[in-house]
Scaffold this motif. Structure first.
Motif, short mmCIF file in Angstrom:
data_model
loop_
_atom_site.label_atom_id
_atom_site.label_comp_id
_atom_site.label_asym_id
_atom_site.label_seq_id
_atom_site.Cartn_x
_atom_site.Cartn_y
_atom_site.Cartn_z
N ALA A 212 0.81 -1.21 0.00
CA ALA A 212 0.00 0.00 0.00
C ALA A 212 0.84 1.26 0.00
N ALA A 213 2.12 1.12 0.29
CA ALA A 213 2.98 2.29 0.40
C ALA A 213 3.62 2.68 -0.92
N GLY A 214 3.29 1.97 -2.01
CA GLY A 214 3.89 2.27 -3.30
C GLY A 214 5.13 1.43 -3.51
N ALA A 215 5.89 1.76 -4.56
CA ALA A 215 7.07 0.98 -4.90
C ALA A 215 8.05 0.96 -3.75
N ALA A 216 8.58 -0.22 -3.47
CA ALA A 216 9.52 -0.38 -2.36
C ALA A 216 10.82 0.34 -2.68
N PRO A 217 11.37 1.12 -1.74
CA PRO A 217 12.65 1.78 -1.98
C PRO A 217 13.78 0.76 -1.97
N VAL A 218 14.50 0.66 -3.07
CA VAL A 218 15.59 -0.31 -3.21
C VAL A 218 16.83 0.42 -3.67
N GLN A 219 17.95 0.19 -2.96
CA GLN A 219 19.23 0.78 -3.34
C GLN A 219 20.17 -0.33 -3.80
N ALA A 220 20.62 -0.24 -5.04
CA ALA A 220 21.46 -1.31 -5.61
C ALA A 220 22.91 -1.21 -5.17
N GLY A 221 23.39 0.02 -4.87
CA GLY A 221 24.77 0.18 -4.43
C GLY A 221 25.77 -0.24 -5.49
N GLU A 222 26.92 -0.77 -5.05
CA GLU A 222 27.96 -1.24 -5.95
C GLU A 222 28.36 -2.66 -5.60
N ASN A 223 28.82 -3.39 -6.60
CA ASN A 223 29.40 -4.71 -6.37
C ASN A 223 30.91 -4.59 -6.39
N ALA A 224 31.56 -5.19 -5.43
CA ALA A 224 33.02 -5.20 -5.38
C ALA A 224 33.51 -6.59 -5.76
N TYR A 225 34.35 -6.65 -6.78
CA TYR A 225 34.95 -7.92 -7.20
C TYR A 225 36.41 -7.94 -6.75
N ASN A 226 36.75 -8.96 -6.01
CA ASN A 226 38.09 -9.07 -5.44
C ASN A 226 38.85 -10.23 -6.07
N VAL A 227 40.14 -10.01 -6.25
CA VAL A 227 41.02 -11.06 -6.77
C VAL A 227 42.25 -11.13 -5.87
N GLN A 228 42.62 -12.33 -5.50
CA GLN A 228 43.86 -12.56 -4.76
C GLN A 228 44.80 -13.37 -5.65
N VAL A 229 46.05 -12.98 -5.71
CA VAL A 229 47.03 -13.71 -6.51
C VAL A 229 48.22 -14.09 -5.63
N THR A 230 48.85 -15.17 -6.00
CA THR A 230 50.11 -15.58 -5.39
C THR A 230 51.14 -15.68 -6.50
N VAL A 231 52.25 -14.96 -6.35
CA VAL A 231 53.28 -14.90 -7.38
C VAL A 231 54.59 -15.41 -6.82
N THR A 232 55.23 -16.30 -7.55
CA THR A 232 56.55 -16.83 -7.16
C THR A 232 57.60 -16.25 -8.09
N PHE A 233 58.59 -15.58 -7.50
CA PHE A 233 59.69 -14.98 -8.25
C PHE A 233 60.99 -15.74 -7.98
N GLU A 234 61.82 -15.81 -8.99
CA GLU A 234 63.20 -16.28 -8.80
C GLU A 234 64.03 -15.11 -8.31
N LEU A 235 64.97 -15.37 -7.42
CA LEU A 235 65.84 -14.32 -6.91
C LEU A 235 67.22 -14.45 -7.55
N LYS A 236 67.77 -13.33 -7.92
CA LYS A 236 69.13 -13.31 -8.50
C LYS A 236 70.17 -13.20 -7.39
#
Length: 236
Positions: A212-236
């Motif tokens: 009865a109150a009309g369209a529901a207030p909805v906030q979409a905000g932002e999506n955060a996409y996270n990436v984690q990496v593991t890197v192996t380096f050779e040492l000189k």
């Protein structure tokens, strides 16, 4: 002269063979670092889970009532511009409901009083701005069980790529700092692994909306996409 390039994992395996009786070659010094990257984007897709429950004395009557209510909900979704491909039945459940009374001997007597039929519909809303309006219509027409919203992205590949680049850059910066502090130099990259972390959905209970109150207030905000990496380096 034709040269053949071996895959990195195969080349590494050949460079350090484990042969019986051979002198073990020392493993070259290396450093393993982790990096994290995050990229955000506004969602362009809302996934709604809408359930209709109806109750009647018989399973047939409950199912008929549920069918009528869900048909009205589906018609309203289509009228709002939702395509057939974005409407999917997620489940139909028929459950008997009993009343239990205590008997003088301590046991209980079960009396079948009704049947409940629940039909759940998954709806993909591609115009996120219409999410509140569509929820309001659904509740007005009979959605009365659970439900929820998950804001996501139809194709987040570009955003994940941005996060992945940030994660590798973060790992490279950490490796350079550590190598400089130890007085050594970074060599070639031996291995990179990554892990994507998708944004968690934000559930909203459908019963919380007042038609009865009309369209529901909805906030979409932002999506955060996270990436984690593991890197192996050779040492000189």
């Amino acid at each position: 002269m034709t040269r053949h390039l071996l895959p990195l994992a195969l080349a590494a395996a050949i460079a350090f063979p484990a042969m019986a009786g051979a002198t073990d070659l020392p493993t070259p010094p290396r450093i393993i670092v982790s990096g994290e990257g995050e990229a955000t984007v506004a969602p362009d897709l809302a996934v709604l889970t809408l359930s209709v429950m109806r109750e009647a004395k018989t399973a047939r009557a409950a199912l008929d009532a549920n069918n009528d209510a869900m048909a009205a909900v589906i018609a309203a979704m289509k009228a709002a511009g939702i395509k057939d491909r974005d409407l999917q039945t997620a489940g139909i459940q028929i459950t008997p409901r009993y009343n239990y009374t205590n008997k003088p001997d301590g046991s209980q007597e079960a009396e079948l009083v009704a049947y409940q039929v629940t039909n759940t519909l998954s709806v993909r809303v591609r115009d996120v701005d219409k999410t509140g309006e569509i929820l309001d219509k659904a509740v007005s027409l009979g959605v009365n069980q659970g439900g929820g919203i998950a804001f996501t992205n139809d194709n987040p590949a570009a955003t994940v790529t941005e996060a992945r680049k940030k994660a590798v850059a973060d790992a490279m910066a950490k490796a350079r700092t550590l190598a400089e502090a130890a007085g050594v130099s970074l060599g070639r990259v031996l291995e990179i692994t990554d892990q994507n972390i998708r944004p968690a959905p934000m559930p909203i209970n459908a019963k919380a909306f007042d038609a009865a109150a009309g369209a529901a207030p909805v906030q979409a905000g932002e999506n955060a996409y996270n990436v984690q990496v593991t890197v192996t380096f050779e040492l000189k």
